[in-house]
Design a protein around this motif. Structure first.
Motif, PDB file in Angstrom:
ATOM      1  N   VAL A  16       0.856  -1.197   0.000  1.00 51.18           N
ATOM      2  CA  VAL A  16       0.000   0.000   0.000  1.00 51.18           C
ATOM      3  C   VAL A  16       0.885   1.238   0.000  1.00 51.18           C
ATOM      4  CG1 VAL A  16      -1.730   1.315   1.260  1.00 51.18           C
ATOM      5  CG2 VAL A  16      -1.863  -1.185   1.200  1.00 51.18           C
ATOM      6  N   SER A  17       0.733   2.060  -1.007  1.00 49.26           N
ATOM      7  CA  SER A  17       1.431   3.340  -1.062  1.00 49.26           C
ATOM      8  C   SER A  17       0.428   4.429  -1.421  1.00 49.26           C
ATOM      9  CB  SER A  17       2.568   3.305  -2.089  1.00 49.26           C
ATOM     10  OG  SER A  17       2.078   2.979  -3.375  1.00 49.26           O
ATOM     11  N   ILE A  75      -1.277  12.060 -14.542  1.00 46.49           N
ATOM     12  CA  ILE A  75      -0.543  10.846 -14.190  1.00 46.49           C
ATOM     13  C   ILE A  75      -0.304  10.793 -12.693  1.00 46.49           C
ATOM     14  CG2 ILE A  75       1.595   9.529 -14.497  1.00 46.49           C
ATOM     15  CD1 ILE A  75       1.857  10.767 -17.261  1.00 46.49           C
ATOM     16  N   THR A  76      -0.751   9.693 -12.088  1.00 48.63           N
ATOM     17  CA  THR A  76      -0.580   9.464 -10.652  1.00 48.63           C
ATOM     18  C   THR A  76       0.202   8.172 -10.441  1.00 48.63           C
ATOM     19  OG1 THR A  76      -2.662  10.581 -10.154  1.00 48.63           O
ATOM     20  CG2 THR A  76      -1.796   9.120  -8.461  1.00 48.63           C
ATOM     21  N   ALA A  77       1.059   8.158  -9.430  1.00 41.57           N
ATOM     22  CA  ALA A  77       1.774   6.947  -9.036  1.00 41.57           C
ATOM     23  C   ALA A  77       1.280   6.509  -7.674  1.00 41.57           C
ATOM     24  CB  ALA A  77       3.274   7.188  -9.002  1.00 41.57           C
ATOM     25  N   GLY A  78       1.382   5.211  -7.401  1.00 38.59           N
ATOM     26  CA  GLY A  78       0.940   4.671  -6.129  1.00 38.59           C
ATOM     27  C   GLY A  78       0.180   3.383  -6.333  1.00 38.59           C
ATOM     28  N   SER A  79      -0.204   2.746  -5.250  1.00 31.63           N
ATOM     29  CA  SER A  79      -0.813   1.423  -5.354  1.00 31.63           C
ATOM     30  C   SER A  79      -2.225   1.442  -5.901  1.00 31.63           C
ATOM     31  CB  SER A  79      -0.803   0.739  -3.982  1.00 31.63           C
ATOM     32  OG  SER A  79      -1.475   1.528  -3.015  1.00 31.63           O
ATOM     33  N   PRO A  95       1.956   0.149 -11.984  1.00 35.86           N
ATOM     34  CA  PRO A  95       3.251   0.831 -11.941  1.00 35.86           C
ATOM     35  C   PRO A  95       3.478   1.717 -13.159  1.00 35.86           C
ATOM     36  CG  PRO A  95       3.487  -1.471 -11.315  1.00 35.86           C
ATOM     37  CD  PRO A  95       2.086  -1.314 -11.808  1.00 35.86           C
ATOM     38  N   ARG A  96       4.085   2.856 -12.913  1.00 34.17           N
ATOM     39  CA  ARG A  96       4.397   3.813 -13.968  1.00 34.17           C
ATOM     40  C   ARG A  96       5.776   3.525 -14.556  1.00 34.17           C
ATOM     41  NH1 ARG A  96      -0.297   5.652 -15.706  1.00 34.17           N
ATOM     42  NH2 ARG A  96      -1.566   6.612 -14.057  1.00 34.17           N
ATOM     43  N   VAL A  97       5.910   3.758 -15.852  1.00 36.63           N
ATOM     44  CA  VAL A  97       7.165   3.502 -16.563  1.00 36.63           C
ATOM     45  C   VAL A  97       7.873   4.822 -16.842  1.00 36.63           C
ATOM     46  CG1 VAL A  97       8.191   2.674 -18.717  1.00 36.63           C
ATOM     47  CG2 VAL A  97       6.356   1.366 -17.612  1.00 36.63           C
ATOM     48  N   VAL A  98       9.138   4.909 -16.424  1.00 38.34           N
ATOM     49  CA  VAL A  98       9.988   6.063 -16.689  1.00 38.34           C
ATOM     50  C   VAL A  98      11.159   5.597 -17.542  1.00 38.34           C
ATOM     51  CG1 VAL A  98      11.591   7.717 -15.643  1.00 38.34           C
ATOM     52  CG2 VAL A  98       9.334   7.357 -14.633  1.00 38.34           C
ATOM     53  N   THR A  99      11.489   6.370 -18.561  1.00 40.36           N
ATOM     54  CA  THR A  99      12.597   6.037 -19.457  1.00 40.36           C
ATOM     55  C   THR A  99      13.736   7.015 -19.241  1.00 40.36           C
ATOM     56  OG1 THR A  99      11.187   5.026 -21.131  1.00 40.36           O
ATOM     57  CG2 THR A  99      13.313   5.863 -21.871  1.00 40.36           C
ATOM     58  N   ILE A 134       5.770  -5.065  -4.785  1.00 47.24           N
ATOM     59  CA  ILE A 134       6.594  -3.883  -4.548  1.00 47.24           C
ATOM     60  C   ILE A 134       6.830  -3.155  -5.872  1.00 47.24           C
ATOM     61  CG2 ILE A 134       8.856  -3.057  -3.784  1.00 47.24           C
ATOM     62  CD1 ILE A 134       8.993  -5.502  -1.947  1.00 47.24           C
ATOM     63  N   GLY A 135       6.655  -1.837  -5.867  1.00 44.24           N
ATOM     64  CA  GLY A 135       7.002  -1.036  -7.036  1.00 44.24           C
ATOM     65  C   GLY A 135       5.853  -0.195  -7.545  1.00 44.24           C
ATOM     66  N   ASP A 136       6.051   1.132  -7.569  1.00 47.18           N
ATOM     67  CA  ASP A 136       5.048   2.068  -8.069  1.00 47.18           C
ATOM     68  C   ASP A 136       5.523   2.789  -9.321  1.00 47.18           C
ATOM     69  OD1 ASP A 136       3.193   1.828  -5.685  1.00 47.18           O
ATOM     70  OD2 ASP A 136       5.052   2.467  -4.709  1.00 47.18           O
ATOM     71  N   ILE A 137       6.838   2.885  -9.476  1.00 40.60           N
ATOM     72  CA  ILE A 137       7.472   3.443 -10.673  1.00 40.60           C
ATOM     73  C   ILE A 137       8.611   2.498 -11.026  1.00 40.60           C
ATOM     74  CG2 ILE A 137       8.686   5.423 -11.668  1.00 40.60           C
ATOM     75  CD1 ILE A 137       7.414   7.160  -9.474  1.00 40.60           C
TER      76      ILE A 137
END
Length: 693
Positions: free
Chosen positions: A322-323, A332-336, A340-344, A546-549
């Motif tokens: 839980v995040s 764009i929102t990140a969190g549980s 998960p969001r992808v960043v390049t 585990i992992g939001d981004i």
């Protein structure tokens, strides 16, 4: 809760007994062994011998061959004789489904017999019924009588046995008592192990395969825990079954096999690819080598330390950490609450902003719906900050998030110019160490005033000092990451430790998983192929919730690193961006050219986001193995295909040349079809690149 490994933070190999497969030992002090399986018709002795030799030449240490009937089982004897004439001493394994008579014959000729508890002497009719305890015990007595002959023969002739449970091919009795679950898989295998032990037979290897890496990981963990609790020390054979082909198959295999090896589980592995089996060997070898490095790291630096540490993750049931939601941009929102969001990562952006702007623009155009949610730009020189606007403007116009990773020479005062350039909610990435207390306060003050997000890149060795510092600040705009490996841990362990620190500090800040050269299993600053490394790290942690981004760094091709990120999330079932394919790796039972057929089906249907399609060469890998598929394309007879909806066969004996069109009609008839434009269809069918051919 029963532990399944020595530690989830360091990599100590699970101790097991040694089981001899001919001249090769599995478990004990032996290295992780590499296996594969032939795809030729077993009764074509010459072709099978040639393929075995090719596998051995590629580095395969154990070869499995299907024995689908008595004639095929007898052919194993001639195959062995020809291999001996060629001075090839590789151990052979007979693969058995349905027919105990085939197992009994094969045991005369091979070094190990693989049986599937779900179909060896048990019923699989998808029948729903309740078993009383008395009825269940009657079934176990029947099972004991049916399984005993092959146990006695293997003991008499010195053969080993693999008890290989497959998700989706569990018996009706197990299904009705335990469900189609990891627990059901483990209970099915333990029933057969107990029969073996009743006959004082202990040359057993256990496997818990599934096409879904998340299910496979949970099943192996539970099997190890239950065996340890019962005083059993049998080796484990790891594999993700029906993984498919291309990059997707390598990703799913690395997620399942690689993350378990990192936890110290696994003594022999097979990477199942719907390709020439020779291509399985280098992938398996790379995974085994990574495991060896991790195990050596523990022996050399961690002997006597740690062990049995407890973290907050339930390893047997998936629950996403839980995040709290964190707004990256207006859209764009990140969190549980979201996938998960992808960043390049944009390499060397400040050195050539025009070139980087073109690369970003090109990647956005090519990737379309699977473009990244954000871009990471590294800034090492304060004098070049004023060259960023051309790149930042492009990202802002595209509605993507921006994160800047700042070199150690850049201080708070150097960034005042950015306040007029960066949009609100942009990220500033700073490394955090034990002596950074006052500097951290300054950064928090700066980012709060500018309405920016502070990304804290935590040094693993300073994790113990992080919790008290965190307690000084209330729910700031924080994201935590760990881009550098600990000297004593592995990358999964570092992130697990980070999550525990956040939990102790009652922080629900999002976590950014960064796959970098600095947290590679390989030597430091490793710049090799990122497929396996990223799959183990991001995929393994995703299966832990585990992992939001996420980001995969070290690739110069922005589209390539973005596509790989989406493929890893898809493999872990964390974020679905295209159709999912479950395809068996072929064997002597296969009734059509599985490799070309899978590619043909993929070419027509890969754009169907959220649909799972199974392509199976025969009924053995039919409704059971494609347990969670929406539609199935299954060999029913030579040149004929059966089509499934879920586990139900709805069309029989379709000529192979018509079958793909009929499959598309079936998908359309169930309202699951959408048209794809030519550009998107091209992207989908070319998203997976086989990198080791």
């Amino acid at each position: 809760m029963l532990p399944y490994c020595h530690s989830r933070f360091v990599s100590k190999r699970r101790p097991t007994r040694e089981v001899r497969i001919g001249t090769v030992g599995i478990g004990g002090s032996n290295p992780v062994r590499i296996q594969s399986m032939t795809t030729t018709p077993t009764q074509d002795v010459g072709a099978t011998v040639r393929q075995v030799i090719a596998l051995v030449d590629a580095g395969c240490e154990i070869v499995r061959i299907t024995a689908q009937n008595i004639k095929a089982a007898r052919a194993l004897g001639e195959i062995r004789s020809q291999l001996q004439r060629e001075k090839i001493q590789v151990p052979l394994v007979a693969d058995i489904h349905f027919l105990p008579q085939s197992a009994m014959e094969a045991a005369f000729h091979v070094d190990k017999v693989r049986i599937n508890p779900g179909n060896y002497a048990d019923r699989k009719r998808f029948a729903v019924r309740e078993y009383s305890d008395a009825q269940y015990n009657e079934e176990l007595e029947r099972l004991f009588a049916a399984f005993t002959p092959i146990v006695r023969r293997c003991r008499e002739y010195g053969r080993a046995m693999r008890i290989g449970t497959n998700h989706g091919s569990l018996s009706d009795r197990i299904m009705n008592r335990f469900g189609d679950t990891p627990l059901g898989m483990v209970e099915s295998a333990l029933e057969f192990i107990r029969i073996c032990e009743a006959h004082s037979f202990h040359d057993i290897v256990l496997s818990m395969k599934a096409s879904n890496p998340k299910v496979m990981i949970q099943a192996y963990r539970l099997a190890a825990a239950r065996m340890d609790d019962a005083g059993m020390d049998y080796p484990l054979h790891l594999g993700v079954t029906e993984a498919g082909d291309g990059e997707d198959a390598r990703v799913k295999s690395a997620i399942g096999i690689g993350s378990l090896l990192a936890d110290g589980l696994g003594d022999t592995i097979r990477v199942s690819l719907t390709e020439d089996p020779v291509y399985e060997v280098p992938v398996a070898r790379d995974l085994a080598m990574k495991a060896t490095r991790l195990h050596d790291r523990y022996r050399n630096r961690m002997a006597g330390r740690g062990g049995n540490e407890i973290d907050s993750i339930d390893p047997y049931t998936f629950n996403r950490r839980v995040s709290r939601p964190l707004r990256l941009t207006d859209t764009i929102t990140a969190g549980s609450s979201v996938p998960p969001r992808v960043v390049t990562c944009v390499e060397d952006a400040c050195d050539s902003p025009d070139r980087q702007a073109k690369a970003i623009e090109s990647s956005l155009r090519v990737l379309g719906d699977t473009a990244p949610d954000g871009f990471l730009i590294r800034v090492d020189d304060a004098d070049r900050i004023d060259r960023l606007p051309v790149v930042l403007a492009l990202i802002i116009d595209a509605g993507r998030w921006i994160a800047l990773e700042l070199g150690s020479s850049i201080q708070v005062d150097d960034l005042q110019i950015l306040q007029g350039v960066l949009p609100p909610r942009s990220g500033i990435v700073r490394e955090f160490g034990s002596g950074d207390g006052r500097l951290l306060e300054a950064w928090i003050a700066f980012t709060a005033a500018a309405d920016l997000i502070l990304v804290l890149d935590v040094i693993p060795e300073t994790l113990s000092t992080l919790a008290p510092t965190l307690n000084q600040f209330e729910h700031g705009n924080f994201v935590f990451t760990c881009s550098t490996n600990s000297e004593h841990s592995h990358s999964l362990g570092c992130y697990r430790a980070l999550v525990e620190v956040l939990r102790s500090a009652k922080s629900q800040s999002p976590v950014w998983i960064r796959s970098t050269s600095s947290n590679s299993i390989e030597a430091k600053n490793y710049h090799g192929d990122r497929v396996l490394e990223s799959s183990i790290l991001i995929g393994g942690l995703s299966c832990d919730g585990i992992g939001d981004i996420v980001s995969i760094e070290g690739e110069t091709d922005l589209a390539r690193s973005t596509t790989l990120s989406f493929n890893v999330l898809q493999g872990a079932r964390a974020r679905i961006s295209k159709a999912e394919f479950v395809a068996c790796p072929s064997c002597g039972r296969t009734l059509f050219d599985l490799e070309t057929t899978t590619q043909k089906v993929r070419a027509q249907t890969a754009h169907l986001k959220g649909i799972t399609i199974a392509v199976m060469g025969c009924i053995v890998n039919g409704p059971g193995e494609m347990a969670d598929a929406d539609f199935g394309y299954v060999g029913g007879a030579p040149g004929k295909v059966n089509l499934y909806v879920g586990k139900e066969c709805v069309q029989y004996h379709i000529p192979e040349e018509q079958a793909v069109d009929k499959l598309i009609d079936l998908i359309k008839g169930h309202g699951k079809w959408v048209d794809a434009d030519a550009e998107h269809e091209f992207q989908s069918t070319n998203a997976s690149v086989v990198s080791d051919k």
